[in-house]
Write a protein that holds these residues in place. Sequence first.
Motif: not given
Length: 348
Positions: A117-119, A223, A227, A229-231, A233
């Motif tokens: 899900g990378c934006k 983050s 996403p 990065n939330k798992r 860091n």
Amino acid sequence: MDKKTDILSLNLNELTREIVGLSERGFRAKQVFEWLHSKKATDFSEMSNICDQLKDKLGKKFCIKSLNMQKRLVSSTDNTVKYLYGLDDGNKIETVFMPRKGKNSLCVSSQVGCRMGCKFCASGASGLERDLAPSEMLAQLYETARAGDQIDSVVIMGVGEPLDNFANVVKFLEILQSGYGMSLRRVSLSTCGLADKIDELAGLRLGLTLSVSLHASNDADRSAIMPINKRFNLKTLLDSCAGYFEKTGRRISYEYALIDGVNDKGDDAARLARLMKGLPDGSYHVNLIPANAVESGSFNKSARIRPFAGRLAKENINVTVRRTLGADINAACGQLRGGRRGCGQGEK
Ligand code: SAH
């Protein structure tokens, strides 16, 4: 769909067990393995040093997977080739061939879709459909070679997150080396940062090059666009990267796509330089990528790539700027369509 066993996904040990299980001598496995991966046979009937009886048994139990080439688009600006391949369940994958003097490289997909899900990536919206089997990764090389494109190196940077399909990717690498005969020194794997899997990969000491998609210099910014990065860091990720370097001695390439107004300011460059300086000496290299606009329109290429590179160089950070290849055929990073992501770039 074929209910037969996918023989191209078996490593030599597994194939030997299968062949012995058919009441044949073990050395036959080596011959079959060579037919499959070095001679790229598409049918058991081609295996001229295998007796008819065994060919018959093999044909009844196994299938040799192949891909169905649906499109071959050649860039008019730089000769990059984008292949659209059909899989036997109707899914489609993209593979990008990047010709460069003396080192043609193939950008291989590892999944159908991606769940990271990378934006800024074209595949973000559609999620993961399924993992690719080792055979489906190998077949991307074999079909492309059959189409006449000579492959010297492989980058696992196409659609998907390779470390999210860990076991199949490792098996693919094993067969690529032992069957197809490509040294893993000629292989790069790009990850968005699954730190636990980077640790596992380091333990295997495969000798390949790791690329890490960083794209931001602090946790809040990273983050917001990645996403994962939330798992894991930045600290956890960079600790694993330092461990990878310690175990393998292989320098890591940190990929940083410059996105207008998101991560391209002087402060970002200074923070990125500090992050890199916290890593072991000689363990890193920063690769700046001009971000490719994707359909959502909210992420655009930054015009600040040269000053950004200059700022890093001034801080003695080893930095290169990548040139975008295959933009006219939508083969550049993050542009692969149908909800799929991928690459298509070379270093300058
Ligand atoms: N999942 C892996 C490999 C696939 S993407 C990874 O994340 O590394 C290959 C590279 O293209 C990654 O560095 C990715 O961050 C980058 N990329 C994705 N979309 C992009 C875009 N719109 N512009 C530039 N690079 C992009």
